[in-house]
Design an enzyme around this catalytic site. Sequence first.
Site, PDB file in Angstrom:
ATOM      1  N   ARG A 248       0.871  -1.175   0.000  1.00 41.35           N
ATOM      2  CA  ARG A 248       0.000   0.000   0.000  1.00 41.35           C
ATOM      3  C   ARG A 248       0.908   1.225   0.000  1.00 41.35           C
ATOM      4  O   ARG A 248       1.465   1.581   1.025  1.00 41.35           O
ATOM      5  CB  ARG A 248      -0.888  -0.021   1.247  1.00 41.35           C
ATOM      6  CG  ARG A 248      -2.053   0.958   1.200  1.00 41.35           C
ATOM      7  CD  ARG A 248      -2.787   0.997   2.520  1.00 41.35           C
ATOM      8  NE  ARG A 248      -2.094   1.825   3.484  1.00 41.35           N
ATOM      9  CZ  ARG A 248      -2.262   1.759   4.790  1.00 41.35           C
ATOM     10  NH1 ARG A 248      -3.097   0.899   5.317  1.00 41.35           N
ATOM     11  NH2 ARG A 248      -1.590   2.561   5.597  1.00 41.35           N
ATOM     12  N   HIS A 252      -3.940   4.683   4.532  1.00 47.15           N
ATOM     13  CA  HIS A 252      -5.165   3.875   4.539  1.00 47.15           C
ATOM     14  C   HIS A 252      -6.250   4.596   3.766  1.00 47.15           C
ATOM     15  O   HIS A 252      -6.914   4.021   2.915  1.00 47.15           O
ATOM     16  CB  HIS A 252      -5.651   3.584   5.949  1.00 47.15           C
ATOM     17  CG  HIS A 252      -7.026   2.982   5.948  1.00 47.15           C
ATOM     18  ND1 HIS A 252      -7.258   1.716   5.484  1.00 47.15           N
ATOM     19  CD2 HIS A 252      -8.242   3.502   6.255  1.00 47.15           C
ATOM     20  CE1 HIS A 252      -8.562   1.466   5.529  1.00 47.15           C
ATOM     21  NE2 HIS A 252      -9.177   2.534   5.997  1.00 47.15           N
ATOM     22  N   TYR A 260       1.935   5.248  12.163  1.00 49.27           N
ATOM     23  CA  TYR A 260       2.122   3.877  12.659  1.00 49.27           C
ATOM     24  C   TYR A 260       3.157   3.103  11.858  1.00 49.27           C
ATOM     25  O   TYR A 260       3.587   2.037  12.255  1.00 49.27           O
ATOM     26  CB  TYR A 260       0.777   3.137  12.617  1.00 49.27           C
ATOM     27  CG  TYR A 260       0.061   3.295  11.285  1.00 49.27           C
ATOM     28  CD1 TYR A 260       0.376   2.502  10.192  1.00 49.27           C
ATOM     29  CD2 TYR A 260      -0.915   4.290  11.120  1.00 49.27           C
ATOM     30  CE1 TYR A 260      -0.255   2.680   8.966  1.00 49.27           C
ATOM     31  CE2 TYR A 260      -1.545   4.479   9.901  1.00 49.27           C
ATOM     32  CZ  TYR A 260      -1.217   3.665   8.832  1.00 49.27           C
ATOM     33  OH  TYR A 260      -1.826   3.853   7.621  1.00 49.27           O
TER      34      TYR A 260
END
Lengths: 328, 339
Positions: A248, A252, A260
């Site tokens: 990715r 998100h 994170y």
Amino acid sequence: MKPSKEQQLWMYEHMLISRYFEESIETIYMEGKTPAFNMAKGPIPGEMHLSNGQEPCAVGVCAHLTPSDVVTSTHRPHHVAIAKGVDLDRMTAEIFGKKTGLSGGRGGHMHIFDAAVNFSCSGIIAQGMGPAVGAALSRQMQNKDGVAVAFLGEGAANQGAFHETLNLAAVWKLPVVFVIEDNAWGISVSKSSSTAIERNDQRAAAYGMPGHFIPGNDPLAVFEVAGQAIERARRGEGPSLIEIETYRLAGHFMGDAEGYRPEGEKDALFAKDPIPKLRAHLEAQHGWTSSDDAALVARCHARVDAAIAFARESAFPAPEEALEKVFV
Amino acid sequence: MTVATKERKLTIARAMAEAIAQEMRIDDKVFVMGEDVGPLGGVFGNTRGLHDEFGSLRVRDTPISETAFMGAAVGAASDGMRPIVELMFVDFFGVCFDAIYNLMAKNTYFSGGETPVPVVLMTSTGGGYSDAGQHSQCLHATFAHLPGMKVVAPSNAYDAKGLMTAAIRDNNPVIFMFHKALQGMGWLGTEKDAIVHVPEEAYEVPIGKAAIVREGSDVTLVGITSGVHHSLKAARTLAERGISAEVLDLRSLVPLDRDTVLASVRKTGRLIVVDEDYQSYGMSAEIISSVVEQGVVLKAAPQRVAYPDIPIPFTPVMEQWALPNADKIIAAFEKMTNG
Ligand SMILES: Cc1ncc(C[n+]2csc(CCOP(=O)(O)OP(=O)(O)O)c2C)c(N)n1
Ligand SMILES: [Mg+2]
């Protein structure tokens, strides 16, 4: 089952379209959202989950599918939709909330439906799996050709629906393939901290079906393995589970600060970007030249630019149309 | 001047986190679990700082396994723990509702009161930012309809802290519904009136007690969460026209403070219920029938400004058109007084 040069070029082209599509959406999404980032603003409001880096999963699988095969996707659907042949103009218009969109603006980016190519997606984790199994059941009961493919994230493999649908598909020997896009993260939670085993393909054994793991985010390897699984389903030999290691390259969703991620992770992923890798392979193996590449890139960009122009120029629906289509 | 410097305004997100932290300090049975509630501090900010202070044993990131962790909350609660469990968006209740309404809500009763279930289920609600119908619903009434769960939903940070404290100390399951647009997360827009003074010390806002947030004599506007803010805006506009609107913030749907509603409507003789949840079979029907069945004499037929009975559309032109707002409340009032 190695991809022919033609198939490799098809995959490369659709990866280029998908990436440029996401990059364009990313830019447009930020219109009206600076300096203060407010999701409700701009020409594309709401959540936006981009698929940059995950293109190999989409093209390696969809290269084997025809429009009559069924695909269900997730909250991160654009790359799969593009590889499945969803109408790009109308999909883009849907993401912009326009009347010319696939659903007249009702669905948006997480609810893309294109019945012409049997594509749909949903924002609830793992909940595309049941419908894929149902489509496969329908094909089996009607004695109709075609397979179903359910795409899901690695985080979705911890939902109850994952386990129930795998068992159901296997016990009824349905023509369905489950494809896990393992990008190592479910929002801020890593796969290793949320999943009891290292690789989800191992879970296939518990449901009596073949499981495959594909490392390296490699579209050529995805093509080979997905081809076998889809052929197996077409032969009526039942379901398979595939887990693809993918990256990715985006957050998100748009607006994700990605605090994170371990230091350096993003840089390392970009260094393994599958698009330049496939280009290098085409150059080395198939005499792909820089002028070939420039021409293809220009064509892909023009295709996306046209879709975006279509979406921008389209009108919004009338507000009262909200009341229509609840029932047919 | 000294008053101003003492004012400590918090967002609902910060107020929730503060209430949880204070209870975790005095009761080691209290713990938090859910998706992204750990180091990230919750997608909506309401567990921020908790992981730093209490660590990953008491502030637990879960897999995306709502069926499992919702059921686990029930079992842990019945075994002496006091779980606070987060369902990231209320819209996801579908994958774990059995644990909620068949276990969490019924075990107390089925055990003859011997096995209480002190769970707090906190979950985000509401739309208005084009997230479409799987991420924008309110669904208050869906939970309130099924007996055995208390249901609270604050409209401001003061109530959020006090209701959270009361919910954690309650021996019954409490569904704590927080509206995304009131959460004070900039990226969801911010309703400034939800950011209010919050005392440092722990305190409870009693569950089941409505608040009269604005007094008036001509019409009663009843709402919860976003509906309260729409009502306050409408009341301000109506005031400019010399009309005095009383605004009630229910704060809890279960138990429902019918007495406060009845007293207000007896005084004003007019009732408008404002609800971002679906119109049919919902809060607005419950409030209106509660008034009507008591035989309260009304000056006009009661009105409701609620979400139409359609899935929530993505496109902003449709969504904004469908949402309740102050103008619709004023139009409803005009209908009552002209009709
Ligand atoms: C049932 C359910 N639970 C939680 C969510 C919130 N959510 C949206 S995306 C996401 C992470 C999904 O991770 P993964 O399946 O790995 O897909 P990825 O986002 O990595 O593509 C979560 C938890 C949801 N949409 N549905
Ligand atoms: Mg993932």
